[in-house]
Scaffold this active site. Structure first.
Site, PDB file in Angstrom:
ATOM      1  N   HIS A 160       0.838  -1.219   0.000  1.00 59.49           N
ATOM      2  CA  HIS A 160       0.000   0.000   0.000  1.00 59.49           C
ATOM      3  C   HIS A 160       0.865   1.260   0.000  1.00 59.49           C
ATOM      4  CE1 HIS A 160      -3.314  -2.724   1.316  1.00 59.49           C
ATOM      5  NE2 HIS A 160      -2.333  -3.274   1.997  1.00 59.49           N
ATOM      6  N   SER A 281      15.033  21.816 -16.132  1.00 66.31           N
ATOM      7  CA  SER A 281      13.864  22.660 -16.358  1.00 66.31           C
ATOM      8  C   SER A 281      14.341  23.999 -16.884  1.00 66.31           C
ATOM      9  CB  SER A 281      13.109  22.856 -15.048  1.00 66.31           C
ATOM     10  OG  SER A 281      12.316  24.026 -15.113  1.00 66.31           O
ATOM     11  N   LYS A 287      16.092  21.775 -10.931  1.00 62.77           N
ATOM     12  CA  LYS A 287      15.413  20.542 -11.338  1.00 62.77           C
ATOM     13  C   LYS A 287      16.310  19.561 -12.086  1.00 62.77           C
ATOM     14  CE  LYS A 287      11.539  19.562 -11.061  1.00 62.77           C
ATOM     15  NZ  LYS A 287      10.324  20.065 -11.660  1.00 62.77           N
ATOM     16  N   GLU A 294       9.736   8.485 -16.935  1.00 59.00           N
ATOM     17  CA  GLU A 294       8.416   9.109 -17.144  1.00 59.00           C
ATOM     18  C   GLU A 294       7.874   8.793 -18.534  1.00 59.00           C
ATOM     19  OE1 GLU A 294       7.826  13.296 -15.333  1.00 59.00           O
ATOM     20  OE2 GLU A 294       9.980  13.093 -15.678  1.00 59.00           O
TER      21      GLU A 294
END
Ligand code: ARG
Length: 463
Positions: A160, A281, A287, A294
């Site tokens: 979980h 970024s 970043k 992704e």
């Protein structure tokens, strides 16, 4: 790409094809990627026709020479593909005829584009599965090697997404490897059904020429000719099977990806991805984005989509070949490209994953990950498991209240919950003791992880 009237089947027509319809019905813009397999199939077909006496040796040799020249032209980028010639098959045949004259027109004896295209796709997919499985194997080698290195590295295991029990990072990596082992086997199994030869089915009913399908199958490395001519030209099960095996692989890859994205975040800090697999970024200088995982996660959706496209394409089609089937190629090709490239990116990246061991260890210490170990300990002292569960639950509640992990409590503190607890309890409350105790096949104990990695390696080496 040039446009002219089709001479391959124009005989019964009284006007040329509408220019837009020619473009709408053509497949050459995308099926040209099967040129190698198309030529390979034609070479085997010509050899067979000669063997059974339909072509002379001179004719066969002219055809083989001409096809070879066409192949070289295509590979040099000098071939002019024509939309008017519809597809890869007619483009190559027309070019052959231009080179060797009338003999070129004899190549199509005893076959049809229907069995030709079915053969080409099978040859193509067989080749691509070999490439894909090589990338899959490379990724597995990386995972197994890293697992060996990280057999003692402790991290929290989750259910979980809540801290459950400590595991080793090596064990977690081998879970990914286990998925890929099934994926490899599934593709190999799918390949068996791909490796059957439809050539000889001709348009749908077979041919009146004395063809030798076993001989052609042997030349092309197929296991056998297909059984039924109607099924041969219309069957695309193998493509659906491939996209479904590909969907499973992408699903697995999306799960690795999701974990890597989480783990690379400032909140987890379990792994560092190499800079060359990340991007920055344009506005936030701090970043470092995990673009590769992704994108793999994102591309999973399009592969599922292709599987559904193919299933829907084939739904309710009457026997035998229908032009609908031309729509099989783009979903199939994109599945091949997406899967191969995703595996390649991961195979390149995984060996360079950096485990941030201190963060993993700290995280495992938080979240009472050795609570089950304490329960098992109390059970070994003669208390039934349900009561042990209750005892440890109270100890955890106390830990939450006081901000202490179980291993940080004194013996007296622990004894408030059960008088059966004695000083040896601290052996099981440590993370090292917890993982070492799961010492059976499939368990997370470091020596079991090392043994599992060795078995996984042997399996891969035996491929
Ligand atoms: N381009 C066609 C396809 O991809 C080849 C077979 C065409 N056959 C036909 N009878 N029109 O399916």
């Amino acid at each position: 790409m040039s446009d002219s009237t089709n001479s391959s089947w124009g005989g019964r027509f009284s006007e040329p094809t509408d220019a837009f319809v020619a473009r709408y019905t053509a497949s050459v813009t995308f099926d040209q990627r099967m040129y190698r397999q198309d030529i390979q199939g034609s070479i085997a077909h010509a050899r067979m026709l000669c063997k059974v006496g339909v072509l002379t040796e001179q004719e066969r040799d002219d055809i083989l020479r001409g096809l070879e020249e066409v192949r070289i032209e295509i590979e040099r980028g000098e071939f002019e593909w024509s939309v008017a010639l519809e597809d890869v098959h007619m483009n190559i045949e027309a070019a052959l005829t231009k080179k060797i004259g009338i003999t070129g027109k004899k190549l199509h004896t005893g076959r049809s584009r229907n069995d030709q295209v079915a053969t080409d796709i099978r040859l193509y997919l067989r080749d691509e599965i070999d490439v894909i499985n090589a990338e899959l194997t490379r990724l597995q080698q990386g995972l197994v090697e890293l697992a060996e290195k990280e057999a003692d590295t402790i991290m929290p295991g989750f259910t979980h997404l809540q801290t459950a029990q400590p595991v080793t990072f090596g064990h977690h990596l081998l879970a990914w490897n286990a998925m890929l082992t099934r994926d490899f086997d599934r593709l190999q199994d799918c390949r068996k059904r791909i490796n059957q030869m439809p050539l000889g089915a001709a348009a749908l009913a077979g041919t009146t020429y004395p063809i030798d399908r076993h001989y052609t199958a042997e030349l092309l490395g197929f296991d056998a000719p297909t059984e039924n001519s109607l099924d041969s030209v219309s069957d695309r099960d193998f493509a659906i099977e491939f996209t479904s095996a590909a969907s499973l692989i992408m699903m697995h890859m999306s799960r690795f990806s999701e974990e890597l994205v989480l783990w690379a975040s400032a909140q987890f800090q379990f792994v560092d991805l190499p800079d060359r697999f990340c991007t920055g970024s344009s506005i936030m200088p701090q970043k470092k984005n995990p673009d590769v995982p992704e994108l793999v996660r994102g591309k999973t959706g399009r592969v599922y989509g292709h599987m559904i496209s193919l299933l829907t394409l084939m739904k309710s089609q009457p026997l035998a070949y229908n032009k609908d089937n031309q729509e099989d190629k783009e979903p199939l090709f994109d599945t091949v490209d997406t899967l191969r490239d995703s595996l390649r990116a991961f195979a390149d990246m995984v060996p360079h994953l950096q485990a941030k061991k201190e963060f993993m260890y700290e995280a495992a210490k938080r979240g009472f990950s050795t609570a089950t170990d304490l329960a098992d300990y109390v059970v070994r002292k003669g208390i039934p498991f349900r009561d042990a569960h209750e005892i440890v639950g109270k100890a955890v509640a106390y830990g939450v209240q006081t901000g202490k992990d179980l291993s940080e409590m004194t013996l007296e503190e622990l004894q408030q919950f059960s008088s059966e607890i004695s000083a040896d309890v601290f052996d099981v409350l440590t993370l090292e003791g917890s993982v070492a105790a799961r010492d059976h096949i499939g368990g997370t104990a470091p020596n079991q992880v090392r043994a599992a990695a060795a078995r996984a390696k042997a399996l891969i080496d035996a491929r």
